[in-house]
Design a protein around this motif. Sequence first.
Motif, PDB file in Angstrom:
ATOM      1  N   LYS A 207      52.972  36.007  10.376  1.00 24.63           N
ATOM      2  CA  LYS A 207      51.590  35.910   9.900  1.00 24.63           C
ATOM      3  C   LYS A 207      50.611  35.464  10.973  1.00 24.63           C
ATOM      4  CE  LYS A 207      52.719  35.133   5.037  1.00 24.63           C
ATOM      5  NZ  LYS A 207      52.566  34.237   3.860  1.00 24.63           N
ATOM      6  N   ASN A 208      51.045  34.588  11.880  1.00 23.95           N
ATOM      7  CA  ASN A 208      50.103  34.058  12.868  1.00 23.95           C
ATOM      8  C   ASN A 208      50.358  34.606  14.263  1.00 23.95           C
ATOM      9  OD1 ASN A 208      52.516  32.766  13.417  1.00 23.95           O
ATOM     10  ND2 ASN A 208      51.581  30.784  13.809  1.00 23.95           N
ATOM     11  N   ASP A 209      51.018  35.766  14.348  1.00 24.80           N
ATOM     12  CA  ASP A 209      51.376  36.287  15.663  1.00 24.80           C
ATOM     13  C   ASP A 209      51.432  37.813  15.601  1.00 24.80           C
ATOM     14  OD1 ASP A 209      52.065  36.335  18.295  1.00 24.80           O
ATOM     15  OD2 ASP A 209      54.040  35.424  18.062  1.00 24.80           O
TER      16      ASP A 209
ATOM     17  N   SER B  41      41.642  32.449  19.167  1.00 19.72           N
ATOM     18  CA  SER B  41      42.406  32.365  17.927  1.00 19.72           C
ATOM     19  C   SER B  41      43.119  33.696  17.718  1.00 19.72           C
ATOM     20  CB  SER B  41      41.500  32.054  16.729  1.00 19.72           C
ATOM     21  OG  SER B  41      40.722  33.189  16.369  1.00 19.72           O
ATOM     22  N   LEU B  42      44.263  33.626  17.061  1.00 19.49           N
ATOM     23  CA  LEU B  42      45.061  34.819  16.774  1.00 19.49           C
ATOM     24  C   LEU B  42      45.407  34.834  15.305  1.00 19.49           C
ATOM     25  CD1 LEU B  42      46.635  37.325  17.602  1.00 19.49           C
ATOM     26  CD2 LEU B  42      48.541  35.841  18.261  1.00 19.49           C
ATOM     27  N   ARG B  43      44.917  35.833  14.605  1.00 24.08           N
ATOM     28  CA  ARG B  43      45.175  36.032  13.170  1.00 24.08           C
ATOM     29  C   ARG B  43      44.817  34.788  12.367  1.00 24.08           C
ATOM     30  NH1 ARG B  43      50.470  39.636  12.074  1.00 24.08           N
ATOM     31  NH2 ARG B  43      49.141  40.209  10.301  1.00 24.08           N
ATOM     32  N   GLY B  44      43.665  34.212  12.687  1.00 23.60           N
ATOM     33  CA  GLY B  44      43.122  33.099  11.932  1.00 23.60           C
ATOM     34  C   GLY B  44      43.600  31.737  12.361  1.00 23.60           C
ATOM     35  N   GLU B  45      44.488  31.632  13.332  1.00 25.63           N
ATOM     36  CA  GLU B  45      45.008  30.339  13.776  1.00 25.63           C
ATOM     37  C   GLU B  45      44.683  30.131  15.249  1.00 25.63           C
ATOM     38  OE1 GLU B  45      48.976  29.473  12.470  1.00 25.63           O
ATOM     39  OE2 GLU B  45      49.343  28.133  14.153  1.00 25.63           O
ATOM     40  N   LEU B  46      44.137  28.957  15.576  1.00 23.46           N
ATOM     41  CA  LEU B  46      43.705  28.687  16.942  1.00 23.46           C
ATOM     42  C   LEU B  46      44.880  28.733  17.912  1.00 23.46           C
ATOM     43  CD1 LEU B  46      41.137  25.762  16.516  1.00 23.46           C
ATOM     44  CD2 LEU B  46      40.650  28.146  17.034  1.00 23.46           C
ATOM     45  N   ILE B  47      44.588  29.191  19.118  1.00 22.12           N
ATOM     46  CA  ILE B  47      45.568  29.179  20.195  1.00 22.12           C
ATOM     47  C   ILE B  47      45.477  27.823  20.909  1.00 22.12           C
ATOM     48  CG2 ILE B  47      46.201  30.194  22.410  1.00 22.12           C
ATOM     49  CD1 ILE B  47      46.886  32.001  20.126  1.00 22.12           C
ATOM     50  N   GLU B  48      46.601  27.146  21.038  1.00 21.18           N
ATOM     51  CA  GLU B  48      46.651  25.876  21.759  1.00 21.18           C
ATOM     52  C   GLU B  48      47.131  26.157  23.189  1.00 21.18           C
ATOM     53  OE1 GLU B  48      47.896  23.249  17.817  1.00 21.18           O
ATOM     54  OE2 GLU B  48      49.073  23.106  19.666  1.00 21.18           O
ATOM     55  N   PRO B  49      46.239  26.101  24.178  1.00 23.73           N
ATOM     56  CA  PRO B  49      46.638  26.437  25.551  1.00 23.73           C
ATOM     57  C   PRO B  49      47.760  25.529  26.050  1.00 23.73           C
ATOM     58  CG  PRO B  49      44.244  26.289  25.346  1.00 23.73           C
ATOM     59  CD  PRO B  49      44.818  25.737  24.084  1.00 23.73           C
ATOM     60  N   ARG B  50      48.699  26.119  26.775  1.00 14.89           N
ATOM     61  CA  ARG B  50      49.779  25.376  27.420  1.00 14.89           C
ATOM     62  C   ARG B  50      49.586  25.493  28.925  1.00 14.89           C
ATOM     63  NH1 ARG B  50      54.378  27.688  27.126  1.00 14.89           N
ATOM     64  NH2 ARG B  50      53.783  29.610  26.055  1.00 14.89           N
TER      65      ARG B  50
END
Length: 777
Positions: free
Chosen positions: A250-252, A308-317
């Motif tokens: 769902k989030n990817d 953000s990807l599919r409604g969920e924020l991307i947390e940078p690594r």
Amino acid sequence: MAGADGATEGPPDATYAALEGPRFVTAPEPARQSVLSHSKSHPRMLESNATSHVWPLGALAELLDNAQDQECGATRVDVDAFEFEPGKMALSVQDDGVGMARSNLHCMLSFGFSSKEHVVGNVGRFGIGFKSGSMRIAHDALILSRREGQASAALLSTTFLNAIEADDILIPMFTWTTETGGGAGKHTYVASEPSNTAEWEENMSVIEQYTYLASEAAVLRELDKITTPTGTRIVLFNLKDPPEFDFSVKNDVRMLGIDPDEQNRTSARRPVYQQHRPGQQMTLDVPEDYSLRAYMEVLYLRPTVTFSLRGELIEPRCPISRLALEYYKFEDYTPKDLPEERRAPIAVHCGYQEEKSKHCGFHIYNKNRLIRMYQRFGAQLQANAMMKDMLGVVEADCLEPTHNKQAFNTTDVAYQKCQKHLEKCMNDYYFGVQNLRLAGIGAGGKRRIGAPQGGTRKKGKNAGKDGKGTKGKGKGKKNGSDGDSDDDDAWVAKRAKSAAGGKNKLDLRTFFPRVLRKLMSHKNSWAFNEPVDAEYWGVLDYYEIIKTPMDFGTIATKLDAGEYRTEGSAHGPQKFVADVRQVFYNAWTYNTPGHQVYEFAQEVGRIFETELTKAVGDEDVWNLKAGNVLAMCGPAPAKEKPAGALAAGDGAAKPEPGAAAFAVDSEAIKAMVETRAAQAIGEANAARDEALAKLHDERAAREVFEAELEAQMAESLRAAREEEKSRYAKLESEKDTLLSALSDSSEMKRMYQERVKALEAEVKALKEKVGEGQVVS
């Protein structure tokens, strides 16, 4: 389409004149045309240009680069996937940048128009990134952009071009003037270009036939998905066959297997998808190879926008931050004899990550953009165990990436110098800097770069002054005196002592499951192991009184889902402790003292607080002991004295009656205050949740109202368009009538003229007869 019936008049490209139109270049008069020929770009150019991208995720990154560049002005980029028809998925990339004018949009869809070369922070330079990336992933791309006072839409479609057998790249494009009004940031659109109604309808017919948008109103609804005042939205649809993406997570967005036959492979160790890298094992799992989310987390070294990807924020690594063990940054190195615009230093970071991993190699960034992942050099490519877990990051803005931004031009002199410098840094680090692996410890500091200071490596520019360099020579006493060796031995001993002490450090990842298992297995915790069944137990008002229900079973589920993460943050551990205590608060709130469940909560709560105190010790880095419930648990049950035990000192002075009780009560009062404060926080959280729910309802009602208003506007627009068509037909009819009347009047005029000529001839003949003396009878 106009001109498709084989008309011979007009220029050779008149077949597509309605699509090209005067919106691009106003055609000169035939007598003034230039003798120079125009070079075309065949639609096959789009497909051949896209072959530079072998890896689909790298092609999708081209669209992210445009939003990341500084001239876009974006602060947020949203990547999404949606189903536009049953069984057909589309990808969208949307930003809140400044948007594009019609001319900018036209340049973006053309080849070679780029102003990014050698601009600080921009990696693009060839002006083909969008075309190659989008056409690698999908057959069709819809671009919608809005800026202040103007909105534009265009379609780049190989489906359309192949269907009409075009020999040039034709692009339907529209422009509206916009005004904000109607509330809730709604926009009013007025058609602007093409100004000719017939051309507008011809262009719109292409959109309606070759996209999932059935009308102009649908195009405007798609434009309104840009919720910010300005921005750009790109939709890639009709994805390439065979399918390459897996949308089940769902989030990817993930890659499918390399080969369909691999679905039946016997070895489960091989990853679903893996890029080829020299020296890398085929069984090594690299999530960045098949997961768009994992790739976006490391795509930019220092992101300037929020993704953000599919409604969920991307947390940078940040790959530099994972080099937690033996981190070292070498002094910057700038290759000589480079052009001025390419002259930039190369920064090399080396280290190891804390958890054990088979990954090794370097992430190489160019102008903040990841070009190569886990690139191995030197000993990492050889068949030995040296440097096989060494990781690093290289910032090399002076190198030249290839067109697909997934590799470098290895024939460039700057790349060869960079590779040589990097291999030297690897050797200096492995044999002279680090002391985690045997090579560094066994060297005894003989190859160490500078004397170590306190067992750490400084980061930043000033690090070179305190034991950092690139030449592999010590910077202590001359000729390697004993003083340096003593310092090195003391430093190694201190590191070993620190490492040994670290083994006893509390690991909350194992403590949480262990203490939760102990609580749930207690004989009196049966009332807390699952949610309260109010109807079964006859406590129908339970959920009216308890606004924040919690139980051990729910906590176990959240723990398995990773909601109590402990990596580098106190939020997860504090949330776990608060949820466990919430179970006890609920029992004491609903039940009265003396009730069985009330006493069970006291007993189990005392066990939890005792285990927590033992685990965190006196340091309590994350302040987990604050707000403990020991005061509510009451005193622990007194242990029975062994028979025959004597009181210590019969003659000892007895404490004053009530003194001990007063001391206990004061501590209990203090703990009670903390407990009440925690309860107040829980009530405040409940009130917040209620307010958020109310806000959600209001938002839903507003969306319904906006949908109704949008439907009304679409109906009004349709009616206006129908009225315009009717008026156009009426004018055509009147024109035909006038032309017919004009034709009739011309015929009458001709007849009268012939009659006049006949009469004149008769008069002339009569005059001649009279002159000759003839008498007319």
